[in-house]
Every structure is written in structure tokens, then in C-alpha cells.
Write an enzyme that holds these catalytic residues in place. Structure first.
Site, mmCIF file in Angstrom:
data_model
loop_
_atom_site.group_PDB
_atom_site.id
_atom_site.type_symbol
_atom_site.label_atom_id
_atom_site.label_comp_id
_atom_site.label_asym_id
_atom_site.label_seq_id
_atom_site.Cartn_x
_atom_site.Cartn_y
_atom_site.Cartn_z
ATOM 1 N N GLU A 328 0.975 -1.291 -0.028
ATOM 2 C CA GLU A 328 -0.090 -0.088 0.045
ATOM 3 C C GLU A 328 0.813 1.279 0.150
ATOM 4 O O GLU A 328 0.335 2.122 -0.253
ATOM 5 C CB GLU A 328 -0.927 0.081 1.349
ATOM 6 C CG GLU A 328 -2.114 -1.139 1.287
ATOM 7 C CD GLU A 328 -1.316 -2.458 1.914
ATOM 8 O OE1 GLU A 328 -0.500 -2.658 1.806
ATOM 9 O OE2 GLU A 328 -2.241 -3.053 2.163
ATOM 10 N N LYS A 426 4.302 -13.878 7.986
ATOM 11 C CA LYS A 426 5.297 -13.735 6.792
ATOM 12 C C LYS A 426 6.375 -14.522 6.692
ATOM 13 O O LYS A 426 7.368 -14.562 7.577
ATOM 14 C CB LYS A 426 5.865 -12.131 6.992
ATOM 15 C CG LYS A 426 6.148 -11.764 5.299
ATOM 16 C CD LYS A 426 6.137 -10.283 5.402
ATOM 17 C CE LYS A 426 6.066 -9.729 3.883
ATOM 18 N NZ LYS A 426 6.132 -8.364 3.819
ATOM 19 N N TRP A 431 3.522 -13.839 2.356
ATOM 20 C CA TRP A 431 2.507 -13.818 3.359
ATOM 21 C C TRP A 431 1.477 -15.183 3.309
ATOM 22 O O TRP A 431 1.176 -15.842 2.512
ATOM 23 C CB TRP A 431 1.095 -12.865 3.177
ATOM 24 C CG TRP A 431 1.444 -11.322 3.495
ATOM 25 C CD1 TRP A 431 1.727 -10.424 2.465
ATOM 26 C CD2 TRP A 431 2.059 -10.898 4.718
ATOM 27 N NE1 TRP A 431 2.311 -9.308 2.935
ATOM 28 C CE2 TRP A 431 2.345 -9.265 4.226
ATOM 29 C CE3 TRP A 431 2.076 -11.462 5.868
ATOM 30 C CZ2 TRP A 431 2.807 -8.513 5.461
ATOM 31 C CZ3 TRP A 431 2.460 -10.411 6.843
ATOM 32 C CH2 TRP A 431 2.836 -8.911 6.588
HETATM 33 P P1 AMP Z 1 3.835 -6.304 1.824
HETATM 34 O O1 AMP Z 1 2.782 -5.626 1.589
HETATM 35 O O2 AMP Z 1 3.583 -7.726 1.512
HETATM 36 O O3 AMP Z 1 5.036 -5.964 1.227
HETATM 37 O O4 AMP Z 1 4.084 -6.341 3.273
HETATM 38 C C1 AMP Z 1 4.068 -5.248 4.324
HETATM 39 C C2 AMP Z 1 4.296 -5.720 5.837
HETATM 40 O O5 AMP Z 1 5.355 -6.460 5.784
HETATM 41 C C3 AMP Z 1 4.370 -4.585 6.693
HETATM 42 O O6 AMP Z 1 3.087 -3.971 7.079
HETATM 43 C C4 AMP Z 1 5.108 -5.280 7.760
HETATM 44 O O7 AMP Z 1 4.286 -6.059 8.425
HETATM 45 C C5 AMP Z 1 5.912 -6.365 7.084
HETATM 46 N N1 AMP Z 1 7.303 -5.571 6.997
HETATM 47 C C6 AMP Z 1 7.888 -4.848 5.735
HETATM 48 N N2 AMP Z 1 8.863 -4.570 6.340
HETATM 49 C C7 AMP Z 1 9.303 -4.800 7.497
HETATM 50 C C8 AMP Z 1 10.422 -4.693 8.338
HETATM 51 N N3 AMP Z 1 11.514 -4.022 7.942
HETATM 52 N N4 AMP Z 1 10.556 -5.205 9.516
HETATM 53 C C9 AMP Z 1 9.400 -5.716 9.922
HETATM 54 N N5 AMP Z 1 8.099 -5.828 9.193
HETATM 55 C C10 AMP Z 1 8.172 -5.646 7.904
#
Ligand code: AMP
Length: 526
Positions: A328, A426, A431
Site C-alpha cells: 500500500e 510472513k 504472506w
Molecule cells: P507487503 O505488503 O507484502 O510488502 O508487506 C508489508 C508488511 O510486511 C508490513 O506491513 C510489515 O508487517 C512487514 N514488513 C515489511 N518490512 C518490514 C520490516 N523491515 N520489519 C518488519 N516488518 C516488515
């Protein structure tokens, strides 16, 4: 009312040229035509240049027009990180159509939903995935990209399309607010949700990716996005590299640690980007690989452990730069760089392990009322999902995105994620919906109830752990449950840890209380 109509406001006198992906392609073609691009395929290595790629993107755009693809039409891809995929990244939005990168790791049922929901008219697929990709209803053309020896009945040939296209095709003028690309992300409940990027948001994102203190790609860099082009546009790196003139090194399907380490050494990669699982894997290689050319590693998608950041400094002399974002948010939204005055001791490491400070143009706030949920807004943040209001509550009435991540603020505005409100696991950067997995487990006739929680895992970041209540008299065991799940979910969703419990703890309103389950697991009481 626009700003220049406001009473008393003096209008600025600068040009209003639109921000378009076409400009990234044209810049690469005009300034960096000879800059090399490398793509690993299932059967070898391909080399190209920005000049050739943009010329072919023009031919492709003209061939797509001939096939009847027009403004706003969705054109999907089902492929690895490859030079042809880059051509599509440039051609499809630049001609006014919308690039839809399908996540090849999704289970067939979700893929079918996504293709139908997006109304994809065409799909470009890698030949190496020809056996894996299902047939989708409603898709008019499949185009096979020859990254391996394989055929697919009825599919058009990519190279044939290019050879019949016009290499002098001019990309049209477009509205900068028109859709450029669509990516789906796992919804906490229900089906995946589509995030629609505009040309404007994509160009702004590219500019902010290339800030010196964010990812900062330069012409002299050789950049390896291990993060897939089918997951949030490989963090925007293909566009950022094309804008900067960096050499791109695309790893194709060869994503095992040894192949990646060899590729880094052979192509003298200076910046590599990927989820923590990748870097954990490379660190364990014996003998240790040479990462001498690498100036920094960008790590995100899941939390980069402080121990890993230290290990890369000590063992390889390579700094890991930790970044956070989500589909997003285009996705890059924060980066952890150590400010002046912090040295390189424990305090600096603690900061580097946080998710860092927001990138330019992004505002953030932490909502104390919702237990510390992080909220963001800005011109690279989604304001709604594509034709789906089921999670309208993710967008606040005053215009912020609820991220589903719970944050504390450390030091000067450093975001430190401490938990997640969204019910997702994750694993290796992709996911797993715990709700969906629970439903699949509960579909087994011997199961009364099941709750899935995330457990930390050294290799994958997180793995699902299933807590299962059997029906009275049932004798189901872990092996039986895994065999059952194999027919219903992707293989990598199947939990290694399965606990049979007497009942799932519930909250006062009768919902599964996963906090209690997590605590029980931590205390070894499951
Ligand atoms: P996505 O939309 O698949 O890219 O996932 C996004 C989500 O991944 C975020 O809202 C977090 O929950 C997790 N996420 C992404 N980067 C990090 C990070 N550096 N540390 C912890 N969680 C992360």
C-alpha cells in the site's frame, strides 16, 4: 478549490508537465543506452542494454496496440526477475495500459480470483513456468517468454510479437493520475486486495527511492534485486535503476544462496536487495562467499535482526540498510540510516535494527487509542483498494492508512515495529493468511477448532504454528493433517509445528485469543 484559486494566493509559474513512467524509459534510452543489463534464466545468462530494452519496449507497446490493448486495460505478468519482465515494466504503463504482476507463489484459487477481479486481458508468462501457471478464464492472450525450452498450447511468442512491432513507436501523453500498475496484497480477511499505483505515484516513489539517504542508486552501481518483480514491483528498484542508469542484475529463478553469491561476485554487484531469509542463507554458506564488491545490502519485507546486521559488518564488511514498507506504500516508506553523532557502537546498532525514519513525502503517526498502530499518508500511499470495500476501515476518515503494524518511536522519530494487528504470517517474505489456513484446517472432519499463530523462525523469519482441537474420539495426528492440507494450500503454507490442544482460548467477545496462545507457546505450555 485548487491552491492558485484561493483568495490571495499567488500562482507559481512553473510548467505542469505530467509525471509519467515513459519519462523513466526515455531517460534510460537517451542517457544510458549502452549501460549493461544482465538476466539469469533457467538455462543461461542473457545480456542487454537500456537502449535495446527501451527499443524493444516500444515494439512491444505497438504490438499490444495492434492486439487491441488500449488505455486502462490490465496486462498481467507471471514471471521471474528478468530482462523481458523489465521490458514489460516499461512498455505496458508507458502505452497507457496497466501492468499487473501476478505473485507466482500464490495458491491457484487466489490467483484465479485476482486475475478475474483485475479483469486481466493478457498474461505474459515465463516458459519456465509454463507447467505451473493455471489456465485462466477470460484472458484473451497468453504470451510465452522464452526463458527455457518449453511450449504452451495456444500461447503467442514474445519474440515474435517484438519482431512484428514498431521499434519507433511513440509512447502517448497520459494523465499522471491514470493507473500504471496494480499489485495485490494478502488481506487480513477475505480475498487479496488490489493496490493501484498511478504514474505520478510511481515516479515520485522512484525519486524518493533514489535519495542518497534512502536506497540511493547511482549510475556507477550494479544492483541486484533479489526481491521479486512479482511482489510490490521489486521495491521499485527496476524503475529506480533505470532512472539512475545503474546496471541491473536480475537473478531469474536461481535464488538459492550459492547461485546468488556467485552472481554477486561475477557481476560485481554493489547494491543487493532482499528479505532477511536471503541474507541469512548467504551468511551460512561454506566456504564463506566473497562479497567484496558489495557496498550495501538493502534488507526489508520482514524485520532484519540486529544480530544479522552485526554479522554482516563483522564477517563481510558489508552494511545492511534496514527498510520498511508495504504494498500500500509503493512500497518504500522508511529507511534506517544512522544520523551523525551516533558512532558505530551498540546505540547505532539498536537504531539500525529499527525500521528507521520515514522517507520524504511520507507523514506518520502512532495511534495510541488502537494500541500503537502505525498510520501513514502521502502521495505514494494507497487511498483505497481496487473494487473492494471489505477493508474500508484500513483508511481513516481523516485520510491516513492504518498499516496493521504496531510501532514504538525510538530516538528521533525512528519507527520500531513491535507487533502486528493483521492476522498474517510472513514466511520468507511472502504472506500466509492465518485465517485462511485455519479455515482449511477446520475443514478436516476430525477438527473442531484451529488457531494459527506466527512463530519466529531463524531461516524464514516467521512460520505458521497450528493449534488444533480434535473432535471427541478423533485420532487425527500431525502427519494426517499435513497430508490433508497438501491438497488445499500451497506446500510452503503447511505448518511444521502442530499442537493438539484441549480448547482455543477466547476473548470476552468469543474471538480466538491469540495473545494467550502465543504466551502459552512461549512458556512451553502447548
Ligand atoms: P507487503 O505488503 O507484502 O510488502 O508487506 C508489508 C508488511 O510486511 C508490513 O506491513 C510489515 O508487517 C512487514 N514488513 C515489511 N518490512 C518490514 C520490516 N523491515 N520489519 C518488519 N516488518 C516488515
Amino acid at each position: 478549490m485548487s491552491a492558485d484559486n484561493e483568495a490571495g494566493a499567488m500562482p507559481g509559474l512553473m510548467m505542469r508537465t505530467p509525471l509519467l513512467i515513459r519519462q523513466i524509459a526515455e531517460r534510460a534510452e537517451g542517457l544510458f543506452a549502452g549501460r549493461e543489463l544482465v538476466g539469469v534464466t533457467a538455462v543461461g545468462v542473457e545480456r542487454s542494454t537500456y537502449g535495446r530494452v527501451v527499443e524493444r519496449a516500444r515494439a512491444l507497446a505497438s504490438a499490444l496496440s495492434e492486439l487491441g490493448i488500449g488505455r486502462g486495460d490490465r496486462v498481467a505478468t507471471f514471471g521471474w526477475n528478468s530482462i523481458r519482465h523489465l521490458e514489460l515494466y516499461l512498455a505496458v504503463p508507458s502505452m497507457g495500459a496497466v501492468l499487473h504482476t501476478l505473485n507466482i507463489r500464490l495458491f491457484e484459487d487466489d490467483l484465479r480470483y485476482i486475475v478475474g477481479h483485475a479483469e486481466d486481458r493478457m498474461i505474459f508468462l515465463d516458459a519456465s513456468l509454463a507447467q505451473v501457471m493455471p489456465r485462466f478464464e477470460g484472458v484473451e492472450h497468453e504470451v510465452l517468454m522464452p526463458d527455457a525450452e518449453a511450449t504452451r498450447e495456444g500461447a503467442l511468442d514474445y519474440e515474435e510479437l517484438i519482431s512484428r512491432g514498431d521499434r519507433g513507436f511513440e509512447f502517448p501523453e497520459l494523465d499522471e493520475d491514470s493507473a500504471a500498475a496494480i499489485c495485490f496484497t494478502s488481506g487480513t480477511t477475505g480475498r487479496p486486495k488490489g493496490v493501484v499505483y498511478s504514474h505520478r505515484s510511481a515516479v515520485l516513489h522512484t525519486l524518493l527511492v533514489n535519495q542518497a539517504d534512502t536506497l540511493g542508486l547511482r549510475e556507477h552501481d550494479a544492483v541486484l534485486p533479489v526481491v521479486p518483480m512479482f511482489h510490490v514491483n521489486a521495491w521499485g528498484i527496476p524503475y529506480a535503476a533505470a532512472m539512475a542508469g545503474s546496471k541491473l542484475v536480475l537473478p531469474g529463478p536461481k535464488l538459492d544462496p550459492a547461485s546468488l553469491a556467485q552472481l554477486i561476485e561475477r557481476e560485481r554487484v554493489t547494491i543487493a536487495a532482499g528479505v532477511p531469509t536471503i541474507w541469512q542463507g548467504i551468511a551460512q554458506l561454506q566456504p564463506a562467499p566473497s562479497l567484496r564488491s558489495v557496498e550495501r545490502i538493502i534488507c526489508g519485507g520482514s524485520a532484519a535482526p540486529e544480530s544479522m546486521i552485526r554479522l554482516y559488518d563483522e564477517q563481510f564488511g558489508v552494511p545492511i540498510v534496514h527498510a520498511w514498507g508495504m504494498t500500500e506504500t509503493s512500497p518504500l516508506a522508511s529507511v534506517s540510516r544512522v544520523p551523525p553523532g551516533f558512532g558505530d557502537g551498540d546505540e547505532a546498532y539498536a537504531l539500525r535494527a529499527t525500521q528507521g525514519r520515514v522517507v520524504p513525502l511520507i507523514d506518520f503517526r502512532v495511534d495510541a487509542d488502537s494500541g500503537g498502530e502505525l498510520e501513514v499518508r502521502g502521495p505514494t500511499v494507497a487511498r483505497s483498494y481496487f473494487r473492494d470495500d471489505s477493508e474500508a476501515g484500513k483508511f481513516t476518515s481523516d485520510g491516513w492508512l492504518r498499516t496493521g503494524d504496531v510501532a514504538e518511536i525510538a530516538g528521533d522519530a525512528f519507527i520500531k515495529l513491535v507487533d502486528r494487528t493483521k492476522d498474517l504470517v510472513k514466511s520468507g517474505g511472502e504472506w500466509i493468511s492465518s485465517v485462511q489456513l485455519e479455515n482449511e484446517i477446520m475443514a478436516h472432519p476430525d477438527v473442531l477448532e484451529a488457531a494459527v499463530i506466527a512463530v519466529a523462525d531463524e531461516r524464514w523469519g516467521e512460520r505458521p504454528c497450528a493449534c488444533v482441537v480434535r473432535r471427541e474420539g478423533a485420532t487425527l495426528d500431525d502427519e494426517g493433517l499435513r497430508a490433508f492440507l497438501a491438497d488445499h494450500v500451497a506446500r510452503w503454507w503447511i505448518p511444521e509445528q502442530i499442537h493438539f490442544i484441549v480448547e482455543v482460548p477466547k476473548t470476552s467477545v468469543g474471538k480466538f485469543d491469540k495473545k494467550v496462545l502465543r504466551a502459552q507457546l512461549a512458556e512451553g505450555k502447548l
